[in-house]
Design a protein around this motif. Structure first.
Motif, short mmCIF file in Angstrom:
data_model
loop_
_atom_site.label_atom_id
_atom_site.label_comp_id
_atom_site.label_asym_id
_atom_site.label_seq_id
_atom_site.Cartn_x
_atom_site.Cartn_y
_atom_site.Cartn_z
N ARG A 15 -7.74 -22.93 -34.98
CA ARG A 15 -6.52 -23.30 -34.25
C ARG A 15 -6.21 -22.20 -33.24
N SER A 16 -5.79 -22.60 -32.05
CA SER A 16 -5.43 -21.63 -31.03
C SER A 16 -4.28 -22.18 -30.21
N PHE A 17 -3.56 -21.29 -29.57
CA PHE A 17 -2.40 -21.68 -28.79
C PHE A 17 -2.80 -21.85 -27.33
N ASN A 18 -2.56 -23.04 -26.79
CA ASN A 18 -2.83 -23.33 -25.39
C ASN A 18 -1.56 -23.02 -24.60
N GLN A 19 -1.58 -21.91 -23.86
CA GLN A 19 -0.38 -21.49 -23.14
C GLN A 19 -0.01 -22.45 -22.02
N GLU A 20 -1.01 -23.03 -21.37
CA GLU A 20 -0.72 -23.94 -20.26
C GLU A 20 -0.01 -25.20 -20.76
N ARG A 21 -0.44 -25.73 -21.90
CA ARG A 21 0.16 -26.96 -22.44
C ARG A 21 1.26 -26.67 -23.46
N ASN A 22 1.37 -25.39 -23.86
CA ASN A 22 2.40 -24.94 -24.80
C ASN A 22 2.30 -25.67 -26.14
N MET A 24 -0.30 -26.03 -29.99
CA MET A 24 -1.42 -25.56 -30.80
C MET A 24 -2.53 -26.59 -30.76
N GLU A 25 -3.76 -26.13 -30.59
CA GLU A 25 -4.92 -27.01 -30.56
C GLU A 25 -5.91 -26.58 -31.63
N GLU A 26 -6.75 -27.51 -32.08
CA GLU A 26 -7.79 -27.16 -33.02
C GLU A 26 -9.10 -27.81 -32.61
N GLY A 27 -10.19 -27.15 -32.98
CA GLY A 27 -11.52 -27.67 -32.66
C GLY A 27 -12.58 -26.88 -33.38
N LEU A 28 -13.83 -27.31 -33.27
CA LEU A 28 -14.93 -26.60 -33.91
C LEU A 28 -15.03 -25.18 -33.38
N CYS A 29 -15.49 -24.29 -34.24
CA CYS A 29 -15.52 -22.86 -33.89
C CYS A 29 -16.89 -22.28 -34.26
N ASP A 30 -17.54 -21.65 -33.32
CA ASP A 30 -18.82 -20.98 -33.57
C ASP A 30 -18.55 -19.52 -33.95
N LEU A 31 -19.03 -19.12 -35.12
CA LEU A 31 -18.78 -17.77 -35.64
C LEU A 31 -19.82 -16.75 -35.19
N THR A 32 -20.80 -17.16 -34.38
CA THR A 32 -21.92 -16.27 -34.05
C THR A 32 -21.45 -14.94 -33.46
N ASP A 33 -20.57 -14.99 -32.47
CA ASP A 33 -20.11 -13.75 -31.84
C ASP A 33 -19.37 -12.87 -32.85
N ILE A 138 -11.84 -11.67 -35.11
CA ILE A 138 -11.58 -12.19 -33.76
C ILE A 138 -10.32 -11.56 -33.19
N ASN A 139 -9.28 -11.46 -34.05
CA ASN A 139 -8.07 -10.69 -33.71
C ASN A 139 -7.46 -11.11 -32.37
N VAL A 140 -7.24 -12.41 -32.21
CA VAL A 140 -6.57 -12.94 -31.03
C VAL A 140 -5.26 -13.56 -31.48
N PRO A 141 -4.11 -13.19 -30.92
CA PRO A 141 -2.83 -13.75 -31.36
C PRO A 141 -2.84 -15.28 -31.30
N GLY A 142 -2.40 -15.90 -32.38
CA GLY A 142 -2.33 -17.35 -32.43
C GLY A 142 -3.64 -18.03 -32.74
N PHE A 143 -4.72 -17.27 -32.99
CA PHE A 143 -6.04 -17.84 -33.26
C PHE A 143 -6.32 -17.73 -34.76
N THR A 144 -6.61 -18.86 -35.40
CA THR A 144 -6.83 -18.88 -36.85
C THR A 144 -8.09 -19.67 -37.17
N VAL A 145 -9.01 -19.08 -37.92
CA VAL A 145 -10.21 -19.76 -38.38
C VAL A 145 -9.92 -20.43 -39.72
N PHE A 146 -10.39 -21.66 -39.90
CA PHE A 146 -10.26 -22.33 -41.18
C PHE A 146 -11.44 -23.26 -41.39
#
Length: 259
Positions: A15-22, A24-33, A138-146
């Motif tokens: 889950r991450s916060f889309n500032q432009e649309r204000n 929360m969005e969710e989608g698949l997440c690649d953990l490789t990085d 990842i340590n990005v505000p509003g970003f949550t892995v689940f």
């Protein structure tokens, strides 16, 4: 005696916060990085905390375009006692402050389809704890892995009417918009217990969806609480509440807990 081991399979989401649309969005997440980032951290520094316990990402290996990870849950207090067949018992008193007991959990991650397999026992890390570790990396505000559990495509077909179903746990994210059949089934499950000779336990959970809920929203259950508290068959009654809109949510027991 061998321990019971579970193999659980999940899709990795975030889950991450889309500032432009204000929103929360969710989608698949690649953990490789994130995994490559963890590789560059010294093992002694790959530590995170779970209550009074610690956990550590012990090893990382890339094999056939997949990642093998091994985590340890480390206990540094509340140790079990050491017993002997002669009837004696003693504490584990030879551990230093830097040592503890470790419970292993193995993870296999496939970046091609963002699927993760977790092999664990009852004492090791939960999948949610592993997801929280990647969130911290990842340590990005509003970003949550689940992790979302993968379900066998024919799971319902594999259950037959003559199977002896001994229990079930059903969660409904938005009961207002559930189908009429689901609403009818929830009530029918309790009523049908009268036809069973043995006692039937019910674990009922109701709560607001955290995502998008307003600070002043409430669950209309106040009038029912007195009935739950006075029913001797109700063995646990607890509410999550706050005194006003800006207060923190706290748990409040309204009935004594029974074993």
């Amino acid at each position: 005696m061998a321990k019971s081991v579970r193999f659980d399979y999940f899709k990795v989401y975030a889950r991450s916060f889309n500032q432009e649309r204000n929103i929360m969005e969710e989608g698949l997440c690649d953990l490789t990085d994130s995994i490559r980032q963890a590789q560059g951290i010294d093992i002694s520094q790959r530590v995170f905390y779970l209550g009074n316990d610690q956990a550590r990402l012990q090893s990382i290996t890339e094999n056939n375009n997949m990642w093998e990870l091994h985590f340890l849950r480390i206990r540094k207090d509340n140790f079990p006692l050491k017993t002997h067949d002669d009837g004696s018992v003693r504490f584990f008193d030879d551990l230093t402050d830097e040592e503890g007991f470790g419970e292993e959990v193995s993870v296999l991650y496939n970046p091609q389809n963002m699927t993760i397999m977790v092999r664990r026992n009852i004492h090791s890390l939960s999948p949610s704890a592993i997801a929280n570790y990647f969130t911290s990396i990842i340590n990005v505000p509003g970003f949550t892995v689940f992790f979302k559990p993968l379900v066998h495509p024919r799971a319902l077909e594999l259950i037959r009417q003559d199977h002896l179903i001994r229990g079930a746990e059903i969660s409904v994210a938005d009961v207002k918009n559930a189908t009429p059949r689901t609403k009818l089934s929830l009530g029918r499950l309790v009523n049908s217990a009268d036809d069973i000779d043995e006692p039937v336990n019910v674990v009922f959970k109701i709560g607001l969806e955290q995502k998008g809920s307003k600070k002043y929203s409430r669950i209309p259950i106040f009038e029912e609480l007195e009935g739950f508290a006075n029913d001797e068959n109700v063995t646990k009654a607890e509410v999550r509440m706050k005194a006003d809109e800006d207060a923190k949510v706290e748990k409040r027991r309204i009935k004594k807990y029974f074993a």
